[in-house]
Design an enzyme around this catalytic site. Structure first.
Site, PDB file in Angstrom:
ATOM      1  N   ARG A  50      34.814  33.322  41.544  1.00 17.79           N
ATOM      2  CA  ARG A  50      33.950  33.616  40.398  1.00 17.79           C
ATOM      3  C   ARG A  50      34.609  33.072  39.140  1.00 17.79           C
ATOM      4  O   ARG A  50      35.473  33.709  38.549  1.00 17.79           O
ATOM      5  CB  ARG A  50      33.737  35.128  40.294  1.00 17.79           C
ATOM      6  CG  ARG A  50      32.601  35.525  39.349  1.00 17.79           C
ATOM      7  CD  ARG A  50      32.650  37.004  39.058  1.00 17.79           C
ATOM      8  NE  ARG A  50      33.727  37.329  38.153  1.00 17.79           N
ATOM      9  CZ  ARG A  50      34.385  38.484  38.145  1.00 17.79           C
ATOM     10  NH1 ARG A  50      34.121  39.407  39.030  1.00 17.79           N
ATOM     11  NH2 ARG A  50      35.352  38.704  37.270  1.00 17.79           N
ATOM     12  N   HIS A  66      32.243  38.558  35.072  1.00 20.94           N
ATOM     13  CA  HIS A  66      31.332  39.273  35.955  1.00 20.94           C
ATOM     14  C   HIS A  66      29.954  39.403  35.326  1.00 20.94           C
ATOM     15  O   HIS A  66      28.930  39.164  35.980  1.00 20.94           O
ATOM     16  CB  HIS A  66      31.891  40.659  36.288  1.00 20.94           C
ATOM     17  CG  HIS A  66      31.049  41.433  37.242  1.00 20.94           C
ATOM     18  ND1 HIS A  66      30.216  42.453  36.846  1.00 20.94           N
ATOM     19  CD2 HIS A  66      30.894  41.333  38.584  1.00 20.94           C
ATOM     20  CE1 HIS A  66      29.592  42.937  37.899  1.00 20.94           C
ATOM     21  NE2 HIS A  66      29.981  42.284  38.968  1.00 20.94           N
ATOM     22  N   TYR A  78      42.189  40.764  33.184  1.00 25.12           N
ATOM     23  CA  TYR A  78      42.764  41.155  34.470  1.00 25.12           C
ATOM     24  C   TYR A  78      43.106  39.961  35.373  1.00 25.12           C
ATOM     25  O   TYR A  78      43.522  40.152  36.514  1.00 25.12           O
ATOM     26  CB  TYR A  78      41.814  42.101  35.216  1.00 25.12           C
ATOM     27  CG  TYR A  78      40.386  41.622  35.356  1.00 25.12           C
ATOM     28  CD1 TYR A  78      40.020  40.735  36.363  1.00 25.12           C
ATOM     29  CD2 TYR A  78      39.400  42.077  34.489  1.00 25.12           C
ATOM     30  CE1 TYR A  78      38.716  40.315  36.502  1.00 25.12           C
ATOM     31  CE2 TYR A  78      38.088  41.666  34.612  1.00 25.12           C
ATOM     32  CZ  TYR A  78      37.747  40.779  35.626  1.00 25.12           C
ATOM     33  OH  TYR A  78      36.451  40.356  35.751  1.00 25.12           O
TER      34      TYR A  78
END
Length: 416
Positions: free
Chosen positions: A304, A308, A317
């Site tokens: 990805r 998100h 993160y």
């Protein structure tokens, strides 16, 4: 142990009585074990035709019938002792099993639903993971060149170009709508950057009559599909993350593809950034699913690249360098374009025209959508229940009051 003979001196009248001594009991158990072992071996050899015929020829006194006393004694063994396997008997008496007893043990098993299960004397647990990970099917390398020894489903120029233009369209939509959200023109958006091949190529390999479900219960669905032999394809997009949680914190197995085998489902792992591999795998899975009436699981490994959602900042993160490497080095759109260009099916001029046309179409679509009068607020609360419950009516009234108090925060054409 005491042996006591009755008045009849016949050997058939012998009776065995147990004393109270532990040594007597131990001795008797050992004797029974020895007798049982002899019966097992005798039965094994008696079943061999050549051995049996030879025995009869060379020993006329030999009979197929056991002596009555011997038969009675073995029957008493069965009553006094629990059933024991030949391996147990041999281990108790002679230590390590012989070749004969190992062969006897290997012949033992259980016919269980799904196939025969063999018995083994060793206690051995199944490993929690395999030494080598399940390989990943791939057709094109990172530069769009076919791998040596590749095999894939042939795709026509028309289908290949349509796949590529749709992938570019999806990426253009992500870029423009992400910017629109940042400008406050839309409230929320989810990108698919870096995962275009899975979305487009999987759909291209299906038929217009195929039914597609985007979500639903994975483990239960996989299990029941296997049991009912349902002709269904499960496509799992494994992009390494669940919002901010890496897959290493979600499960310890070798990805998702191994889940299929545990449920009895034929499975394959595919490079999710290779549009040609995805197309080939899904089309082959569809053919197997229909002709063999079985479910198929496809795990597509990808990454990805985007956040998100527009509410997420993935640099909090994961390192930005990791994101950049996947965006540049493993780009599925660029890889498929190089393959098209090598086939003479695409060029820079076609690319430029496509990008310009897409941007104009998308911007025009946004302008048209923004000019359309928004539906009344109450419609947001009337699309589930025939008669809205009291809590929804309270929320509706609360929202209308907020809009009236802060009209500058909402579109001017919204109907209260």
């Amino acid at each position: 142990m005491k042996l006591r003979r009755s008045n009849n001196n016949s050997i058939n009248s012998k009776k065995i009585h147990f004393g109270e001594s532990p040594n007597d009991v131990l001795f008797m158990r050992l004797a029974f074990h020895t007798m049982r072992k002899f019966v097992t071996i005798f039965s094994f050899f008696k079943s061999r035709k050549n051995f049996s015929s030879s025995l009869h020829r060379n020993s006329p006194r030999c009979s197929n019938q056991l002596h009555p006393n011997f038969r009675n004694l073995t029957q008493n063994c069965d009553l006094l002792l629990p059933p024991l396997s030949s391996h147990r008997l041999f281990s108790d008496i002679a230590g390590n099993p012989s070749t004969l007893n190992r062969n006897l043990l290997q012949d033992q098993g259980i016919d269980f639903p799904g196939g025969r299960v063999e018995f083994v004397p060793e206690m051995k647990f199944i490993s929690e993971s395999v030494k080598e990970r399940v390989p990943c099917y791939r057709v094109l390398d990172d530069n769009g060149q076919p791998l040596v020894g590749h095999n894939f489903v042939q795709v026509s120029k028309e289908v290949a170009v349509k796949m590529y233009t749709d992938m570019v369209t999806l990426r253009s939509m992500d870029t423009i709508f992400y910017e629109a959200q940042r400008q406050g023109r839309i409230s929320f958006y989810v990108t698919a950057i870096g995962e275009e091949a899975i979305n487009i190529a999987s759909a291209a390999a299906l038929s217009m009559n195929d039914v597609v479900f985007p979500q639903g219960d994975f483990h239960a669905a996989l299990n029941f599909a296997a049991v009912t032999e349902a002709p269904v394809i499960f496509i799992c997009r494994n992009n390494g993350w669940a919002i901010s949680t890496p897959i290493s914190d979600q499960f310890r197995s070798d990805g998702v593809v191994v889940k299929g085998q545990s449920y009895g489902v034929r499975s394959i792992r595919v490079d999710g950034n290779d549009a040609l591999a995805i197309y080939s795998a899904v089309q082959a899975a569809r053919q197997m699913s229909i002709t063999e009436e079985r479910p198929i699981l496809i795990e597509a490994l990808t990454y990805r690249v985007g956040h998100h959602t527009t509410s997420d900042d993935s640099t909090k993160y994961r390192p930005a360098s990791e994101i950049e490497w996947w965006r540049v080095a493993r780009d599925p759109v660029a890889r498929f374009r190089k393959w098209l260009e090598n086939n003479g099916w695409w060029n820079d001029l076609a690319e430029s025209e496509l990008i310009n046309n897409l941007r104009q179409q998308l911007l025009h679509t946004i302008q048209v959508a923004e000019s359309v009068e928004k539906p009344p607020l109450e419609e947001a609360f009337r699309d589930v229940y025939d008669v809205p419950p009291s809590n929804l009516r309270e929320q509706e009234q609360w929202l209308k009051e907020i809009v009236k108090e802060q009209p500058q925060e909402y579109p001017p054409n919204i109907s209260v």
